[in-house]
Write a protein that holds these residues in place. Sequence first.
Motif, PDB file in Angstrom:
ATOM      1  N   GLY A  90     -11.242  11.727  -5.612  1.00 27.12           N
ATOM      2  CA  GLY A  90     -10.169  11.033  -4.827  1.00 27.12           C
ATOM      3  C   GLY A  90      -9.841   9.942  -5.585  1.00 27.12           C
ATOM      4  N   MET A  91     -10.952   9.085  -5.996  1.00 27.64           N
ATOM      5  CA  MET A  91     -10.460   7.916  -6.739  1.00 27.64           C
ATOM      6  C   MET A  91      -9.971   8.037  -7.977  1.00 27.64           C
ATOM      7  SD  MET A  91     -13.813   5.323  -5.671  1.00 27.64           S
ATOM      8  CE  MET A  91     -15.027   6.545  -5.031  1.00 27.64           C
ATOM      9  N   THR A 103     -11.673   1.079  -3.739  1.00 32.87           N
ATOM     10  CA  THR A 103     -12.602   0.071  -3.549  1.00 32.87           C
ATOM     11  C   THR A 103     -13.664   0.319  -4.913  1.00 32.87           C
ATOM     12  OG1 THR A 103     -14.097   1.248  -2.352  1.00 32.87           O
ATOM     13  CG2 THR A 103     -12.249  -0.349  -1.287  1.00 32.87           C
ATOM     14  N   LYS A 161       1.077  -1.271  -0.038  1.00 30.06           N
ATOM     15  CA  LYS A 161      -0.042  -0.116  -0.073  1.00 30.06           C
ATOM     16  C   LYS A 161       0.721   1.199  -0.064  1.00 30.06           C
ATOM     17  CE  LYS A 161      -2.872   3.405   0.324  1.00 30.06           C
ATOM     18  NZ  LYS A 161      -3.222   4.328   1.732  1.00 30.06           N
ATOM     19  N   GLY A 178      -2.562   5.190  -3.172  1.00 30.17           N
ATOM     20  CA  GLY A 178      -3.564   6.256  -2.942  1.00 30.17           C
ATOM     21  C   GLY A 178      -3.706   7.335  -3.704  1.00 30.17           C
ATOM     22  N   GLY A 179      -4.215   8.673  -3.292  1.00 30.79           N
ATOM     23  CA  GLY A 179      -4.464   9.742  -4.236  1.00 30.79           C
ATOM     24  C   GLY A 179      -4.161  10.801  -3.392  1.00 30.79           C
ATOM     25  N   GLY A 180      -3.914  11.043  -2.169  1.00 27.36           N
ATOM     26  CA  GLY A 180      -3.746  12.046  -1.245  1.00 27.36           C
ATOM     27  C   GLY A 180      -2.957  13.276  -1.879  1.00 27.36           C
ATOM     28  N   ASP A 194     -15.270  12.080  -2.965  1.00 24.36           N
ATOM     29  CA  ASP A 194     -14.493  10.580  -2.915  1.00 24.36           C
ATOM     30  C   ASP A 194     -14.315  10.221  -4.434  1.00 24.36           C
ATOM     31  OD1 ASP A 194     -14.501  10.881  -0.317  1.00 24.36           O
ATOM     32  OD2 ASP A 194     -15.916   9.609   0.118  1.00 24.36           O
ATOM     33  N   PHE A 224     -14.880   5.223   1.450  1.00 25.52           N
ATOM     34  CA  PHE A 224     -13.920   4.314   1.818  1.00 25.52           C
ATOM     35  C   PHE A 224     -12.404   4.889   1.575  1.00 25.52           C
ATOM     36  CE2 PHE A 224     -17.523   1.461   1.168  1.00 25.52           C
ATOM     37  CZ  PHE A 224     -17.329   0.393   2.300  1.00 25.52           C
ATOM     38  N   THR A 225     -11.469   4.223   1.786  1.00 21.75           N
ATOM     39  CA  THR A 225     -10.451   4.815   1.661  1.00 21.75           C
ATOM     40  C   THR A 225      -9.363   3.568   0.781  1.00 21.75           C
ATOM     41  OG1 THR A 225      -9.235   3.660   3.671  1.00 21.75           O
ATOM     42  CG2 THR A 225     -10.085   5.875   4.000  1.00 21.75           C
ATOM     43  N   THR A 226      -8.103   4.076   0.463  1.00 18.47           N
ATOM     44  CA  THR A 226      -7.379   3.047  -0.272  1.00 18.47           C
ATOM     45  C   THR A 226      -6.707   2.316   0.723  1.00 18.47           C
ATOM     46  OG1 THR A 226      -5.650   4.903  -0.102  1.00 18.47           O
ATOM     47  CG2 THR A 226      -6.754   4.435  -2.238  1.00 18.47           C
ATOM     48  N   SER A 276       0.743   5.179  -0.130  1.00 16.33           N
ATOM     49  CA  SER A 276       0.124   6.350  -0.118  1.00 16.33           C
ATOM     50  C   SER A 276       0.257   7.302  -1.291  1.00 16.33           C
ATOM     51  CB  SER A 276       0.038   7.172   1.170  1.00 16.33           C
ATOM     52  OG  SER A 276       1.244   7.767   1.427  1.00 16.33           O
ATOM     53  N   GLY A 277      -0.633   8.330  -1.477  1.00 15.23           N
ATOM     54  CA  GLY A 277      -0.268   9.147  -2.718  1.00 15.23           C
ATOM     55  C   GLY A 277       0.993   9.912  -2.359  1.00 15.23           C
ATOM     56  N   ASN A 292     -15.932   2.639  -4.391  1.00 18.00           N
ATOM     57  CA  ASN A 292     -17.086   3.227  -3.568  1.00 18.00           C
ATOM     58  C   ASN A 292     -16.543   4.464  -2.907  1.00 18.00           C
ATOM     59  OD1 ASN A 292     -18.991   0.929  -3.917  1.00 18.00           O
ATOM     60  ND2 ASN A 292     -17.261  -0.103  -2.982  1.00 18.00           N
TER      61      ASN A 292
HETATM   62  N1  UDP Z   1     -11.620   6.889  -2.101  1.00 14.95           N
HETATM   63  C1  UDP Z   1     -12.783   6.681  -1.980  1.00 14.95           C
HETATM   64  N2  UDP Z   1     -12.969   5.269  -1.990  1.00 14.95           N
HETATM   65  C2  UDP Z   1     -12.030   4.393  -1.995  1.00 14.95           C
HETATM   66  C3  UDP Z   1     -10.736   4.823  -1.932  1.00 14.95           C
HETATM   67  C4  UDP Z   1     -10.570   6.221  -2.029  1.00 14.95           C
HETATM   68  O1  UDP Z   1     -13.648   7.274  -1.720  1.00 14.95           O
HETATM   69  O2  UDP Z   1     -12.545   3.088  -1.931  1.00 14.95           O
HETATM   70  C5  UDP Z   1     -11.468   8.437  -2.130  1.00 14.95           C
HETATM   71  C6  UDP Z   1     -11.503   9.186  -0.843  1.00 14.95           C
HETATM   72  O3  UDP Z   1     -12.039  10.486  -1.141  1.00 14.95           O
HETATM   73  C7  UDP Z   1      -9.968   9.285  -0.425  1.00 14.95           C
HETATM   74  C8  UDP Z   1      -9.220   9.536  -1.755  1.00 14.95           C
HETATM   75  O4  UDP Z   1      -9.995   8.772  -2.649  1.00 14.95           O
HETATM   76  O5  UDP Z   1      -9.836  10.602   0.438  1.00 14.95           O
HETATM   77  C9  UDP Z   1      -7.747   9.201  -1.753  1.00 14.95           C
HETATM   78  O6  UDP Z   1      -7.625   8.150  -1.344  1.00 14.95           O
HETATM   79  P1  UDP Z   1      -6.464   7.955   0.266  1.00 14.95           P
HETATM   80  O7  UDP Z   1      -7.102   9.116   0.995  1.00 14.95           O
HETATM   81  O8  UDP Z   1      -7.097   6.796   0.791  1.00 14.95           O
HETATM   82  O9  UDP Z   1      -5.296   8.196  -0.374  1.00 14.95           O
HETATM   83  P2  UDP Z   1      -3.826   8.271   0.353  1.00 14.95           P
HETATM   84  O10 UDP Z   1      -4.132   9.000   1.822  1.00 14.95           O
HETATM   85  O11 UDP Z   1      -3.298   6.841   0.802  1.00 14.95           O
HETATM   86  O12 UDP Z   1      -3.079   8.970  -0.614  1.00 14.95           O
END
Ligand code: UDP
Length: 245
Positions: free
Chosen positions: A83-84, A141, A18, A59-61, A80, A146-148, A20-21, A143
């Motif tokens: 974000g995906m 996911t 995993k 991820g996509g942060g 969201d 949720f988060t990555t 993160s962005g 959806n």
């Molecule tokens: N996200 C979502 N559903 C998922 C995965 C991600 O809605 O199954 C959206 C959510 O808004 C999240 C963004 O995509 O804030 C980026 O993912 P995440 O924050 O998990 O990334 P990371 O913090 O790991 O970079």
Amino acid sequence: MSAQGTNQTTAYHRILLKLSGEALMGELDYGTDPLRVQAVAGEIAAAHARGVEIAVVVGGGNIYRGLEAAARGMDRATGDYMGMLATVLNALALQDALEKAEVPTRVQSAITISEVAEPYIRRRAVRHLEKGRVVIFAAGTGNPFFTTDTAAALRAAEVHAEVVLMAKNGVEGVYSADPAKDPAAQFISELTHREALTRGLQVMDATAFALCMENNLPIVVFNMADGSNINRILSGSHVGTLVKT
Ligand code: UDP
């Protein structure tokens, strides 16, 4: 055994990493730093060369942060989805860097974007892994809400990865408290899922953690800033924090 070599000497045969962005952001405020992406790809390529089957959830942060102002006031689900889509951009950047490092890579997206990535098909993902291709799972996911992290736990369980490697930026693993806020915070090198839960320790988000616990999936939380860590984990060294049943 995977197609690209022998993995007799590695601690794990199939891993889910995993990222993160932020792991792709380097010193930037947001966005992707090509040198950082290249470095991450190099670490994955080194693991791949050892014959390990590698699935990656990105991820996509890093990109989403730049969109936050635009997303303010929006419906949560819309934000969201943005974000995906951000995770898809990261997945493509990482795929490009991996292929430059001569690692065959497929991106599977949980949101259909057939021109740029395969749709997520579990059996197909497993087949890619068996053939020695790195599989990057994009769009979380699929959806909102949720988060990555949850995508990482879910995909790891689905493709029967033996471990989830949670890459952190500049943090060695799990601490008894937030080391940035509490100077008395103590590093924890090993614990069980249940201990983490009862002590309220932040390993990954709660939904993701519950999925790992229910599926007896070990988690290694480690510092991505040390470029040798993935290799050491694969060699069986104790790196970061190991969470297991
Ligand atoms: N996200 C979502 N559903 C998922 C995965 C991600 O809605 O199954 C959206 C959510 O808004 C999240 C963004 O995509 O804030 C980026 O993912 P995440 O924050 O998990 O990334 P990371 O913090 O790991 O970079």
